[in-house]
Motif scaffolding. Sequence first.
Motif, PDB file in Angstrom:
ATOM      1  N   ALA A  36       1.412   8.313  -5.248  1.00 50.09           N
ATOM      2  CA  ALA A  36       1.098   9.920  -4.658  1.00 50.09           C
ATOM      3  C   ALA A  36      -0.432  10.180  -4.827  1.00 50.09           C
ATOM      4  O   ALA A  36      -0.847  10.543  -3.141  1.00 50.09           O
ATOM      5  N   ARG A  37      -1.029  10.243  -6.191  1.00 47.93           N
ATOM      6  CA  ARG A  37      -1.885  10.963  -6.082  1.00 47.93           C
ATOM      7  C   ARG A  37      -3.819   9.611  -4.881  1.00 47.93           C
ATOM      8  O   ARG A  37      -4.194   9.992  -4.516  1.00 47.93           O
ATOM      9  N   LEU A  38      -3.374   8.407  -5.228  1.00 53.34           N
ATOM     10  CA  LEU A  38      -3.906   7.503  -4.432  1.00 53.34           C
ATOM     11  C   LEU A  38      -3.942   7.763  -2.943  1.00 53.34           C
ATOM     12  O   LEU A  38      -4.985   7.382  -2.276  1.00 53.34           O
ATOM     13  N   LEU A  59      -7.543  11.509   6.275  1.00 55.85           N
ATOM     14  CA  LEU A  59      -6.214  10.742   7.406  1.00 55.85           C
ATOM     15  C   LEU A  59      -6.044  12.808   8.310  1.00 55.85           C
ATOM     16  O   LEU A  59      -5.870  14.105   7.487  1.00 55.85           O
ATOM     17  N   GLU A  60      -5.151  12.215   9.220  1.00 54.25           N
ATOM     18  CA  GLU A  60      -4.405  13.974   9.882  1.00 54.25           C
ATOM     19  C   GLU A  60      -3.615  14.051   8.422  1.00 54.25           C
ATOM     20  O   GLU A  60      -3.234  15.673   8.138  1.00 54.25           O
ATOM     21  N   GLN A  61      -2.853  13.196   7.928  1.00 57.79           N
ATOM     22  CA  GLN A  61      -1.468  13.207   6.543  1.00 57.79           C
ATOM     23  C   GLN A  61      -1.901  12.213   5.366  1.00 57.79           C
ATOM     24  O   GLN A  61      -2.107  11.143   6.025  1.00 57.79           O
ATOM     25  N   VAL A  62      -0.960  12.484   4.674  1.00 57.46           N
ATOM     26  CA  VAL A  62      -0.827  11.533   4.097  1.00 57.46           C
ATOM     27  C   VAL A  62      -0.010   9.948   4.255  1.00 57.46           C
ATOM     28  O   VAL A  62       0.990  10.457   4.006  1.00 57.46           O
ATOM     29  N   ALA A  70       2.034  -1.316   2.846  1.00 51.77           N
ATOM     30  CA  ALA A  70       1.771  -0.738   1.428  1.00 51.77           C
ATOM     31  C   ALA A  70       2.533   0.889   1.893  1.00 51.77           C
ATOM     32  O   ALA A  70       2.187   1.012   2.727  1.00 51.77           O
ATOM     33  N   GLY A  71       2.835   1.404   1.094  1.00 51.73           N
ATOM     34  CA  GLY A  71       3.137   3.165   1.291  1.00 51.73           C
ATOM     35  C   GLY A  71       3.664   3.066  -0.246  1.00 51.73           C
ATOM     36  O   GLY A  71       3.274   3.358  -1.380  1.00 51.73           O
ATOM     37  N   PRO A  72       4.027   3.860  -0.586  1.00 50.45           N
ATOM     38  CA  PRO A  72       4.471   5.400  -1.816  1.00 50.45           C
ATOM     39  C   PRO A  72       5.639   4.487  -2.550  1.00 50.45           C
ATOM     40  O   PRO A  72       5.408   5.104  -3.567  1.00 50.45           O
ATOM     41  N   GLN A  73       5.930   3.242  -2.149  1.00 50.44           N
ATOM     42  CA  GLN A  73       6.588   2.994  -2.821  1.00 50.44           C
ATOM     43  C   GLN A  73       6.226   1.352  -3.719  1.00 50.44           C
ATOM     44  O   GLN A  73       6.214   0.697  -4.338  1.00 50.44           O
ATOM     45  N   GLY A  74       4.262   1.079  -3.119  1.00 54.58           N
ATOM     46  CA  GLY A  74       4.033   0.361  -3.199  1.00 54.58           C
ATOM     47  C   GLY A  74       3.987  -1.222  -2.220  1.00 54.58           C
ATOM     48  O   GLY A  74       3.811  -0.293  -1.586  1.00 54.58           O
TER      49      GLY A  74
END
Length: 686
Positions: free
Chosen positions: A425-427, A437-440, A464-468
Motif C-alpha cells: 500500500a505504501r509503494l 496519478l489521480e488515485q492510488v 499487479a495490485g494491492p495483493q502483489g
Amino acid sequence: MMDDLTPEIDDDDEDGFGEELDAEIAAEPSSAASLVAAIEWDDGGRDVDQTLVGADLIAAFQKQLPNSPGVYRMFDEANEVLYVGKAKSLKKRVASYTRMAGHTNRIMRMIRATRHMEFVTTRTETEALLLEANLIKRLRPRFNVLMRDDKSFPYILVSDDHEAPAIFKHRGARSRKGSYFGPFASGGAVGRTVASLQRAFLLRTCTDSVYETRTRPCLLYQIKRCSGPCTREVSLEDYASLVNDAKGFLSGRSNQVKQAIAGAMQEAAEDLDFERAAVFRDRLSALAHIQGHQGINPHGVEEADVFAIHQEGGLTCIQVFFFRTGQNWGNRAYFPKADSTLEPGEVLGAFLAQFYDDKPPASLVLLPLEVEDGPVLAEALATKAGRRVQIAVPRRGEKKDLVDHATANAREALGRRLAETSSQARLLAGLKETFGLEQVPRRIEVFDNSHIMGTNAVGAMIVAGPQGFAKNQYRKFNIKGTDITPGDDFGMMREVMTRRFSRLLKEHGDTGPAPAAQPTEGESAEEALASAEMPAWPDLVLVDGGKGQISAVRKILDELGIADKVTTIGVAKGVDRDAGRERFIVQGRDPFSLPPRDPVLYFVQRLRDEAHRFAIGTHRAKRKKELTANPLDEIGGIGPSRKRALLHHFGTAKAVSRAAFDDLLKVEGISAAMAKTIYDHFHERQ
C-alpha cells in the motif's frame, strides 16, 4: 512485497483463456453464462411494481415465494449480481431482508442497492447449497464471501495404459487410465516427490512417444534416475516390481516397502555384492528424504483435510493441510474476500462450499469451530463424493493437535500478508505521488515484447495490485500481424495494445478506471485498498520502452478513443542501460529519473523485470514447442495411438515421410484411407 499465491495463466492471446505451459490450470467445467442459462430462473416479478427499490422491492417479491428450498440472486441498477444466497425456505429467508433494522452495514448496503431479484427452487437444501457454491465461484458477487485462488490441486499419476508405466505430475480431469495419488498442496511439492521417487524406484518420466523411439538409454539412466525399460536395461517384470513398490509407498505402505528394500540391501551385502547393495542404500535414502520433508505426520489419521481460520486487521486467512495414506502432502494458505464484520464460522462455511465445488473431499474434514449449515455441508460433500464424509471439530487428542498446528500456520501466514499488504500500500501510494496519478492504482498493467531476430515474437502483459502480482490476470499475445517487419518493436507493441484494449472495450465498455474504493465504518484506507476486487480497467499502464514505444501506445489509445482514460508511462533504459538510471516518460512532463535509492524506483524495476521474465519465458516456450514439433502432428486424424504405431514401425517421422504407400498399409491401425492421407501429405509438400 509481492506475493506468489495466485496461479499464473499463460494465454495464447487476449481473445480467450489458454492452457498454461505446464498444464497446471484445470479446465473450467462450465462457464458462468452457460451455467446460468441452463437454470430456469423465475423473476417472480410479473406483478411487482418496477419503481420499487431496496426493502420495498424485496417485500413485494417475498409475497410470491414458496416455502421450499432454493437459491436467490439480487441485482443492482446495472443488472450486476450483488449476492447469491441459498435457503431452506425461500419465503422466510427473503423476508429477513424486508426490514432494515438488525442488519450489519454490509447487508444494509446490499438491500439499498437491490433493484431486482431472481429465484430457483430445488428439491432439497443440499442441492441449494451445491448450486449456491457453484454460482458464487462463477459469478463472483460483490457481497458474497469469495474464494480468490481456485487453482486446481496437482496429483501424482502412475500410468496403467503402457507396458512400462510412467510417473507424472498431473492436474485437471482424470482422463488417463492409471493410479492417482494426492492432492498435493503445490506443484513444487509434487515435483520434489516425483524427483525423489525417481531416485528411489527408477521409474521413467518420458512420454510414450519418446519411449517408443529410444534406441539407447537416455541421460536419466546414466545418472541413475531411470532403470531404462525402453531399451530393456531392466526386464519388464523387474520394472513392474519397481512400479508396485512405488504405488505401495504412495498408498501408505511406506514401512513395508522400506523394510523390503532394507532386507534386499542386507542380502546383497551378505553376498558381497556391494554395488547392488549401494543401489538399495540410495533408494532408502531417497525415501527418507521424502518423509523428512513432509513435516508433521499423524499416526492415527489416515485421510483428512484439516482447516483453520484466523482473522486480523480486516483480513482473513484460511489454512488447509492435506493428509493422505497417513502422510502429510502439504498445506496452502487462502485469503478469501470477506466482509470484516462476518464471524469466522460464517466465512469458513462459505469458503468450504466453494472449495469443494470442484475438488474431492477427504473422508474426514477437521475444523477449528462449528460452521454455518455444517450438517447440510456434510451431506452435500457426501453426495458429491459418493461416500460418507464426516465434518468434525476435535476437542482433544491428535486431531486437535493437527487443527492447532494449522491455526498457528494461518496466524503466521496472515501476519506475513498484513506486513506485505502494508508495504504494498505504501509503494502504491508512493507511485501515485511520484507520477501525479489521480488515485492510488489498484491495477497496474506492464507490457513487454520478446523475440529473436523477429522470430517467435510474443507480447506479454503482467498485472499487479494491492495483493502483489495477480498471475491469474497475466496474458500473452502471439504476434500475428503479417505487415509487421521482423524485429519491429513498435509494430509489435501496436498490435498488442490494439488487441488488449479492443477486447477491454468490447467486454467492459469505455467506462475507464473505477473510482477508488471507500473505506467502510471501522475500516482503514489500506484495508479498503487490500480488500477491493481487482478492477477490469488499469489505473496505470507501464511500457518497457522510450519515447518511440510510448508514442505508438498513445496513438493506438487515441484511435480507440480512450487516450484520456488510460494513464501510460514509459520506462526507458538509462545511460549505458544500467539499472537505477531509468528514464520515465510521463505525458506533460520532461523525461526524468528517480534517486538511486528511491523505493518507488525499486518497485517499478520489479514490475519491469517481472514483465521481462514473463515475456522471455513465453517466447522460450513457443520456440521450444516449434523446435520439438513433430511433422505427424500436422496430419488430420493422426492421434497419439496412430503416431505411436507409426514411430514404432518406422523409427522416426522422417522415415514415415519417405515410406511408400504399401509400407504405410502394414502399420497396425492405419487404414487405406489414412495411408493415402499420410502419403499425400508428405509428397504434396515436396
